[in-house]
Write a protein that holds these residues in place. Structure first.
Motif, PDB file in Angstrom:
ATOM      1  N   ARG A  31       0.848  -1.195   0.000  1.00 29.78           N
ATOM      2  CA  ARG A  31       0.000   0.000   0.000  1.00 29.78           C
ATOM      3  C   ARG A  31       0.884   1.246   0.000  1.00 29.78           C
ATOM      4  N   LEU A  32       0.420   2.242  -0.710  1.00 27.11           N
ATOM      5  CA  LEU A  32       1.138   3.506  -0.785  1.00 27.11           C
ATOM      6  C   LEU A  32       0.369   4.591  -0.041  1.00 27.11           C
ATOM      7  N   GLY A  33       1.115   5.501   0.546  1.00 25.10           N
ATOM      8  CA  GLY A  33       0.512   6.610   1.265  1.00 25.10           C
ATOM      9  C   GLY A  33       1.060   7.937   0.783  1.00 25.10           C
ATOM     10  N   ASP A  82       4.505  19.047   9.828  1.00 23.28           N
ATOM     11  CA  ASP A  82       3.959  20.204  10.546  1.00 23.28           C
ATOM     12  C   ASP A  82       2.574  20.590  10.045  1.00 23.28           C
ATOM     13  N   ARG A  83       2.368  20.475   8.744  1.00 22.43           N
ATOM     14  CA  ARG A  83       1.086  20.866   8.169  1.00 22.43           C
ATOM     15  C   ARG A  83      -0.026  19.868   8.488  1.00 22.43           C
ATOM     16  N   PHE A  84       0.357  18.633   8.845  1.00 22.08           N
ATOM     17  CA  PHE A  84      -0.642  17.597   9.112  1.00 22.08           C
ATOM     18  C   PHE A  84      -0.425  16.984  10.498  1.00 22.08           C
ATOM     19  N   ALA A  85      -0.010  17.815  11.427  1.00 19.70           N
ATOM     20  CA  ALA A  85       0.250  17.346  12.793  1.00 19.70           C
ATOM     21  C   ALA A  85      -1.014  16.757  13.412  1.00 19.70           C
ATOM     22  N   GLY A  86      -0.865  15.621  14.082  1.00 19.35           N
ATOM     23  CA  GLY A  86      -1.978  14.977  14.753  1.00 19.35           C
ATOM     24  C   GLY A  86      -2.899  14.205  13.842  1.00 19.35           C
ATOM     25  N   ARG A  87      -2.604  14.162  12.556  1.00 22.25           N
ATOM     26  CA  ARG A  87      -3.460  13.460  11.608  1.00 22.25           C
ATOM     27  C   ARG A  87      -3.016  12.011  11.439  1.00 22.25           C
ATOM     28  N   ASP A  88      -3.975  11.105  11.226  1.00 18.20           N
ATOM     29  CA  ASP A  88      -3.628   9.717  10.942  1.00 18.20           C
ATOM     30  C   ASP A  88      -4.040   9.302   9.537  1.00 18.20           C
ATOM     31  N   SER A  89      -4.539  10.262   8.735  1.00 19.43           N
ATOM     32  CA  SER A  89      -4.891   9.999   7.341  1.00 19.43           C
ATOM     33  C   SER A  89      -5.057  11.343   6.640  1.00 19.43           C
ATOM     34  N   VAL A  90      -5.178  11.276   5.309  1.00 17.65           N
ATOM     35  CA  VAL A  90      -5.339  12.495   4.534  1.00 17.65           C
ATOM     36  C   VAL A  90      -6.178  12.181   3.298  1.00 17.65           C
ATOM     37  N   ALA A  91      -6.991  13.139   2.878  1.00 14.38           N
ATOM     38  CA  ALA A  91      -7.760  13.001   1.634  1.00 14.38           C
ATOM     39  C   ALA A  91      -6.959  13.620   0.494  1.00 14.38           C
ATOM     40  N   LEU A  92      -7.037  13.006  -0.658  1.00 12.22           N
ATOM     41  CA  LEU A  92      -6.304  13.530  -1.805  1.00 12.22           C
ATOM     42  C   LEU A  92      -6.702  14.965  -2.114  1.00 12.22           C
ATOM     43  N   ALA A  93      -7.972  15.290  -1.908  1.00  9.53           N
ATOM     44  CA  ALA A  93      -8.458  16.648  -2.192  1.00  9.53           C
ATOM     45  C   ALA A  93      -7.732  17.694  -1.342  1.00  9.53           C
ATOM     46  N   GLU A  94      -7.244  17.301  -0.144  1.00  8.14           N
ATOM     47  CA  GLU A  94      -6.543  18.247   0.726  1.00  8.14           C
ATOM     48  C   GLU A  94      -5.168  18.613   0.190  1.00  8.14           C
ATOM     49  N   LEU A  95      -4.700  17.872  -0.792  1.00  6.56           N
ATOM     50  CA  LEU A  95      -3.341  18.085  -1.295  1.00  6.56           C
ATOM     51  C   LEU A  95      -3.313  18.865  -2.593  1.00  6.56           C
ATOM     52  N   SER A  96      -4.464  19.375  -3.032  1.00  7.20           N
ATOM     53  CA  SER A  96      -4.525  20.050  -4.332  1.00  7.20           C
ATOM     54  C   SER A  96      -3.684  21.320  -4.373  1.00  7.20           C
ATOM     55  N   ALA A 103       6.009  13.080   7.086  1.00  3.29           N
ATOM     56  CA  ALA A 103       5.187  11.969   7.577  1.00  3.29           C
ATOM     57  C   ALA A 103       4.566  11.257   6.386  1.00  3.29           C
ATOM     58  N   VAL A 104       4.245   9.971   6.579  1.00  3.00           N
ATOM     59  CA  VAL A 104       3.570   9.188   5.548  1.00  3.00           C
ATOM     60  C   VAL A 104       2.200   8.788   6.093  1.00  3.00           C
ATOM     61  N   LEU A 105       1.147   9.251   5.441  1.00  4.77           N
ATOM     62  CA  LEU A 105      -0.219   9.023   5.911  1.00  4.77           C
ATOM     63  C   LEU A 105      -1.023   8.242   4.872  1.00  4.77           C
ATOM     64  N   PRO A 106      -1.907   7.355   5.310  1.00  8.04           N
ATOM     65  CA  PRO A 106      -2.788   6.670   4.357  1.00  8.04           C
ATOM     66  C   PRO A 106      -3.808   7.644   3.774  1.00  8.04           C
ATOM     67  N   PHE A 107      -4.209   7.379   2.537  1.00  8.85           N
ATOM     68  CA  PHE A 107      -5.273   8.160   1.917  1.00  8.85           C
ATOM     69  C   PHE A 107      -6.632   7.639   2.389  1.00  8.85           C
ATOM     70  N   THR A 108      -7.586   8.537   2.493  1.00  9.99           N
ATOM     71  CA  THR A 108      -8.958   8.115   2.816  1.00  9.99           C
ATOM     72  C   THR A 108      -9.792   7.893   1.567  1.00  9.99           C
ATOM     73  N   ASP A 109      -9.395   8.497   0.439  1.00  7.85           N
ATOM     74  CA  ASP A 109     -10.212   8.459  -0.776  1.00  7.85           C
ATOM     75  C   ASP A 109      -9.430   8.015  -2.005  1.00  7.85           C
ATOM     76  N   PHE A 110      -8.302   7.376  -1.791  1.00 10.43           N
ATOM     77  CA  PHE A 110      -7.423   6.981  -2.891  1.00 10.43           C
ATOM     78  C   PHE A 110      -6.643   5.765  -2.408  1.00 10.43           C
ATOM     79  N   HIS A 111      -6.512   4.746  -3.225  1.00  5.47           N
ATOM     80  CA  HIS A 111      -5.943   3.490  -2.730  1.00  5.47           C
ATOM     81  C   HIS A 111      -4.863   2.940  -3.681  1.00  5.47           C
ATOM     82  N   PRO A 112      -3.769   3.672  -3.827  1.00  2.34           N
ATOM     83  CA  PRO A 112      -2.699   3.170  -4.705  1.00  2.34           C
ATOM     84  C   PRO A 112      -1.911   2.054  -4.038  1.00  2.34           C
ATOM     85  N   GLN A 113      -1.364   1.159  -4.853  1.00  2.09           N
ATOM     86  CA  GLN A 113      -0.483   0.118  -4.332  1.00  2.09           C
ATOM     87  C   GLN A 113       0.581  -0.196  -5.375  1.00  2.09           C
ATOM     88  N   LEU A 114       1.741  -0.576  -4.911  1.00  2.00           N
ATOM     89  CA  LEU A 114       2.858  -0.924  -5.785  1.00  2.00           C
ATOM     90  C   LEU A 114       3.094  -2.425  -5.707  1.00  2.00           C
TER      91      LEU A 114
END
Length: 302
Positions: A164-166, A172-186, A258-269
């Motif tokens: 799985r890829l994250g 610092d920008r995502f402190a305290g987060r355990d996941s991220v949505a791709l839309a937040e990275l636009s 930090a490396v966080l899992p996506f909530t709305d995107f599921h890439p894998q290598l």
């Protein structure tokens, strides 16, 4: 009939464009066209329908293409077949290893080496996936781990791991987060590793991210994975990498990454074990490939 005529025919048949085939063969289009005509005359069959705007295979050309490919593959295999026929009973074989191989996958490779130790000494050889694929095709490597996908009909592929890829983001920008949505990275630019070290999968991923709304890009040259995380830590970009903390790729992380899992995107290598098909089915690697299939009954998942 000369072997070069078959090489010329296959190049034109695969490109369906005499100019593109000529560039691939490092020759001019005019002599290439003449050599193909010579082959058609010798065979007494028209192999291509030519017009001003396109080139297509005739039924005879379509029938010849797999035959010509098979002949060229057989001729190409002569050097390694000769080496295998004249080498000692217990020989040394090389297995290609791309960067960032997961420790669980390395353990399986060690198990493969242990199981075949009575016949082969299995040594590892580093390289990019593209270089390792070419080395297996040319018979310089017996087997190789490579990042999928690959496109070489001469090779067989056994998928051995899916990772799985994250999102690699500024911590610092995502402190305290355990996941991220791709839309937040636009608002961030996507930065990939340099093209010469990037598996083909990440080229597909780049296009997929564009489709999903990630438009900005940072292109790096003469810089490795450490340079990627340097840019990310400065809060200018994000990237995509292995999610598992045990992946060696996490060794490149800086403090503010930090490396966080996506909530709305599921890439894998996916990683595959590859070998030349004609060396396995009754060939010199038959026993080794069967052992590899036992060692990797199903892909590892992380």
């Amino acid at each position: 009939m000369e072997m070069l005529h078959l090489r010329y025919f296959v190049a034109v048949a695969e490109e369906l464009n005499f100019s593109a085939a000529a560039r691939r063969l490092h020759m001019a289009a005019s002599p290439l066209s003449q050599r193909v005509k010579d082959l058609e005359h010798e065979l007494g069959q028209q192999l291509f329908d030519r017009s001003t705007h396109h080139v297509t295979l005739t039924p005879a050309g379509s029938a010849l293409l797999p035959i010509a490919r098979d002949i060229l593959e057989q001729v190409g295999s002569i050097p390694w077949r000769l080496r295998e026929a004249t080498k000692p009973r217990r020989g040394t074989l090389f297995l290609g290893m791309p960067a960032g191989v997961h420790p669980d996958l390395r353990a399986r490779v060690n198990e493969l080496a242990r199981r075949c130790a009575d016949r082969y000494e299995l040594k590892r050889w580093p390289g990019t996936s593209a270089d390792l694929v070419a080395a297996v095709h040319d018979g310089k490597l017996a087997l190789s781990l490579v990042r999928l996908p690959i496109a070489d009909p001469a090779l067989d592929v056994l998928t051995v791991m899916s990772e799985r890829l994250g999102a690699v983001v500024p911590a610092d920008r995502f402190a305290g987060r355990d996941s991220v949505a791709l839309a937040e990275l636009s608002e961030f630019a996507y930065v990939a590793s340099p093209g010469e070290t990037t598996p083909a999968y990440f080229e597909q991923l780049d296009h997929q991210l564009t489709t999903l709304g990630i438009r900005k890009r940072i292109r790096l040259t003469n810089m490795g994975y450490g340079g990627v995380t340097e840019i990310i830590s400065s809060e200018k970009a994000f990237s995509v990498s292995m999610l598992d903390e045990r992946s060696p790729m996490h060794g490149y992380r800086l403090d503010n990454v930090a490396v966080l899992p996506f909530t709305d995107f599921h890439p894998q290598l996916d990683t595959g074990l590859i070998w030349r098909a004609d060396r396995a089915d009754g060939g010199d690697l038959d026993e080794l490939v069967e052992t590899a299939r036992d060692v990797f009954p199903e892909p590892l998942a992380h």
